[in-house]
Scaffold this active site. Structure first.
Site, PDB file in Angstrom:
ATOM      1  N   ARG A  57       0.830  -1.209   0.000  1.00 44.71           N
ATOM      2  CA  ARG A  57       0.000   0.000   0.000  1.00 44.71           C
ATOM      3  C   ARG A  57       0.863   1.257   0.000  1.00 44.71           C
ATOM      4  NH1 ARG A  57      -1.882   0.891   4.327  1.00 44.71           N
ATOM      5  NH2 ARG A  57      -1.121  -0.818   5.626  1.00 44.71           N
ATOM      6  N   HIS A 216     -11.358  -4.201  11.200  1.00 43.18           N
ATOM      7  CA  HIS A 216     -10.258  -4.841  10.481  1.00 43.18           C
ATOM      8  C   HIS A 216      -9.931  -6.126  11.225  1.00 43.18           C
ATOM      9  CE1 HIS A 216      -5.850  -4.765   8.969  1.00 43.18           C
ATOM     10  NE2 HIS A 216      -6.644  -5.296   8.050  1.00 43.18           N
ATOM     11  N   SER A 236      -1.788  -6.732   9.118  1.00 44.04           N
ATOM     12  CA  SER A 236      -1.238  -7.725   8.197  1.00 44.04           C
ATOM     13  C   SER A 236      -0.039  -8.422   8.823  1.00 44.04           C
ATOM     14  CB  SER A 236      -0.829  -7.035   6.897  1.00 44.04           C
ATOM     15  OG  SER A 236      -0.201  -7.940   6.037  1.00 44.04           O
ATOM     16  N   LYS A 240      -4.350 -13.110  11.142  1.00 42.11           N
ATOM     17  CA  LYS A 240      -5.803 -13.090  10.983  1.00 42.11           C
ATOM     18  C   LYS A 240      -6.282 -14.184  10.030  1.00 42.11           C
ATOM     19  CE  LYS A 240      -6.711  -9.006   9.399  1.00 42.11           C
ATOM     20  NZ  LYS A 240      -5.318  -8.696   9.018  1.00 42.11           N
ATOM     21  N   THR A 241      -5.689 -14.213   8.836  1.00 43.39           N
ATOM     22  CA  THR A 241      -6.116 -15.178   7.825  1.00 43.39           C
ATOM     23  C   THR A 241      -5.802 -16.598   8.268  1.00 43.39           C
ATOM     24  OG1 THR A 241      -5.806 -13.552   6.058  1.00 43.39           O
ATOM     25  CG2 THR A 241      -5.871 -15.869   5.411  1.00 43.39           C
ATOM     26  N   ASP A 255     -10.682 -10.712   6.785  1.00 43.15           N
ATOM     27  CA  ASP A 255     -10.036  -9.404   6.871  1.00 43.15           C
ATOM     28  C   ASP A 255     -10.940  -8.243   7.273  1.00 43.15           C
ATOM     29  OD1 ASP A 255      -7.629  -7.884   6.632  1.00 43.15           O
ATOM     30  OD2 ASP A 255      -8.313  -7.109   4.721  1.00 43.15           O
ATOM     31  N   ARG A 321       1.192 -12.195  -2.262  1.00 41.98           N
ATOM     32  CA  ARG A 321      -0.220 -12.377  -1.911  1.00 41.98           C
ATOM     33  C   ARG A 321      -0.946 -13.265  -2.921  1.00 41.98           C
ATOM     34  NH1 ARG A 321      -2.523  -9.609   2.771  1.00 41.98           N
ATOM     35  NH2 ARG A 321      -1.039  -7.991   3.337  1.00 41.98           N
TER      36      ARG A 321
END
Length: 542
Positions: A57, A216, A236, A240-241, A255, A321
């Site tokens: 980002r 988030h 990130s 989480k995933t 997410d 990713r």
């Protein structure tokens, strides 16, 4: 303020719909990607792409338009402002650029059916971006597509490099968000994640106006009980995933979620998972998606003959990713909706190696750690960032917050109080030493800790009080070696541990000073203060 009735920009939509490729399905988009040489076919039919200069980002290139109606609600210390005049000039430049292209138009849905659902129109000049966002959001029925009226329009032209002086920008790249007009313009960066994070930033504004908490976080629920819902907050790289993808539970999403009066819901319809060092043994279902048709794989190197990707190579970026739809996960929710959260896990990747692998939080402590959002920035997540470094990110998602953090904090505390939600702080970072000296806590250990908490087996166990942070830390957890529960015991030099713990406490205090006059004394007192020495007494958690 009622922002719901304002539609996305009509002129730019009409032009794109009239001249562009409309709602192409994945097989056709894959054909376009190959024909246009935007990417290559990988093993199993995945799509291999690279994003050029930007492999993460670009937060320094994001702007929010300071319109009269929106300006009083925006957290300007966290958001760069753009004047309406500059935005209008940008819009004209985008319109001129699109007139020379045949863009890809996708009409998609964010959120499950109901009042929280948003109709989003994506106009992309890259075919792979169109496939990417189609994988991550929900596709309306054919009937709904024919009568689709967008509530948000996102225009993404990565190849359009702007003159920073002409448009008062920091670089040739831009993410310009007009909250009132519901129009987002992106240019100069091909990183796919900007497509979804621009949408999430918008929803972090619009959902709050409806008293819905945007989060988030990842979410899952018990197989036979959608009201046994767990949330996993974290930036990130904190897990989480990985941790929400549990074959023993139903995956709601990995997410971005909302929490309304009716329960928790997934904003997306797909997942965007990190792939660097992806372990097929620890994360088999995510690993399997990288060899499936139309999975979009970003910035991974691959074998020229087999087209198999190299999960160990970070030569392009560590922020590799893959984007895939939720139906690729066999235990994913069909509806994307669940009940109210029974457990909340706040994931932190502690590079200091001093926080315990799990601790029970009181509601006030939960607010303290939610507003602090301590973790470590993982290499490559943001453009130009390498290695690991400690960071405080309010609400575990500060880059995406248009409003003040305490607005989201108040909504979260309200939900926690109403539904008796248990809150936990979970360290997925280091133990036995800081980054470079210790080792990262194994995923298997973290999974066991979460499973035990979800089954209610930590509700009545004896705890010790962490002397620096006041956390209630279980002294025994089935299947977990006792020493790992007390990180001080894993260090060769306990005095060095104490020094690092005190240094981290100082960082917490300095960061939380911004809230001194903005939150209640119970939250202020739940943070860092002189706690007694370690105690073996059981701790009663309110």
């Amino acid at each position: 303020m009622d922002v719901v009735a304002i539609r996305g920009d009509e002129e730019i939509s009409r032009q794109a719909v009239a001249t562009g490729h409309r709602d192409l399905a994945p097989p056709i988009l894959v054909e376009h990607i190959i024909r246009r040489r935007e990417g290559r076919i990988g093993s199993g039919g995945s799509v291999l792409v690279t994003t050029g200069k930007y492999t993460g980002r670009a937060p320094n290139d994001k702007y929010v338009v300071s319109s009269t109606k929106v300006a009083p609600r925006v957290w300007w210390k966290n958001n760069q402002s753009m004047s309406e005049e500059v935005f209008e000039r940008l819009e004209r430049r985008f319109t001129e650029h699109l007139a020379t292209r045949r863009p890809y138009v996708q009409d998609l849905l964010a959120g499950p059916e109901g009042p929280s659902q948003l109709r989003a129109r994506y106009i992309n000049t890259l075919a792979w971006h169109s496939l990417f966002i189609r994988q991550l959001l929900r596709v309306p029925s054919e009937c709904d597509q024919q009568r689709f009226v967008p509530e948000l329009t996102v225009v993404n032209c990565p190849e359009l490099e702007l003159d920073p002086h002409e448009f008062e920008l920091r670089s040739p790249a831009v993410i310009a968000i007009h909250l009132e007009r519901r129009l987002i313009l992106l240019a100069g960066t091909a990183y796919g994640g900007e497509n979804k994070k621009a949408l999430f930033t918008f929803l972090n504004y619009s959902l709050v106006q409806k008293a819905i908490l945007p989060m988030h976080c990842a979410a899952n629920h018990a197989v036979d009980n959608r009201h046994d819902t767990a949330l996993f907050f974290g930036l990130s790289g904190t897990g989480k995933t990985t941790l929400s993808a549990d074959p023993g539970r139903i995956l709601v999403g990995d997410d971005e979620h909302g929490w309304s009066d009716h329960g928790v819901f997934n904003i997306e319809g797909g997942c965007y998972a990190k792939t660097y060092k992806l372990d097929p043994a620890a994360e088999p279902d995510i690993f399997a998606t990288t060899g499936m048709f139309a999975t979009v794989i970003e910035n991974m190197t691959f074998d020229a003959s087999s087209r198999r990707v190299n999960f160990q190579d970070a030569s392009l970026t560590e922020n590799t990713r893959c984007a895939y739809s939720m139906d690729r996960i066999p235990y994913a929710s069909d509806s994307g909706a669940a009940g109210h959260a029974k457990n909340i896990f706040m994931l932190t990747c502690d590079v200091f190696g001093v926080l315990p692998p799990i601790a029970r939080l009181t509601p006030a402590q939960a607010m303290y750690h939610f507003l602090s959002g301590f973790t470590s920035r993982v290499a490559g997540t943001e453009s130009g960032k390498d290695g690991f470094s400690p960071v405080f990110s309010s609400c575990f998602g500060q880059p995406f917050l248009p409003c003040l953090p305490e607005e989201y904090g108040r909504l979260l505390r309200q939900r926690i109080t109403e539904h008796g939600t248990a809150c936990w702080l979970v360290n997925t970072g280091w133990t036995g030493g800081s980054y470079g000296l210790g080792k990262r806590i194994p995923i298997a250990i973290t999974r066991q800790l979460l499973t035990t908490a979800l089954e209610g087996l930590l509700d009545d166990v004896p705890c010790r009080v962490d002397r620096q942070f006041g956390l209630a830390v279980p002294m025994q957890v089935p299947g977990v070696p006792d020493p790992i529960l007390n990180p001080r015991l894993t260090w060769e030099d306990p005095l060095q541990f104490d020094d690092r713990s005190a240094r981290l406490a100082t960082l917490f205090e300095a960061n939380f000073a911004q809230y001194r006059n903005r939150v209640g004394t119970d939250i202020l007192n739940a943070g860092i203060r002189p706690y007694p020495e370690y105690t073996e007494a059981r701790v009663a958690v309110a």
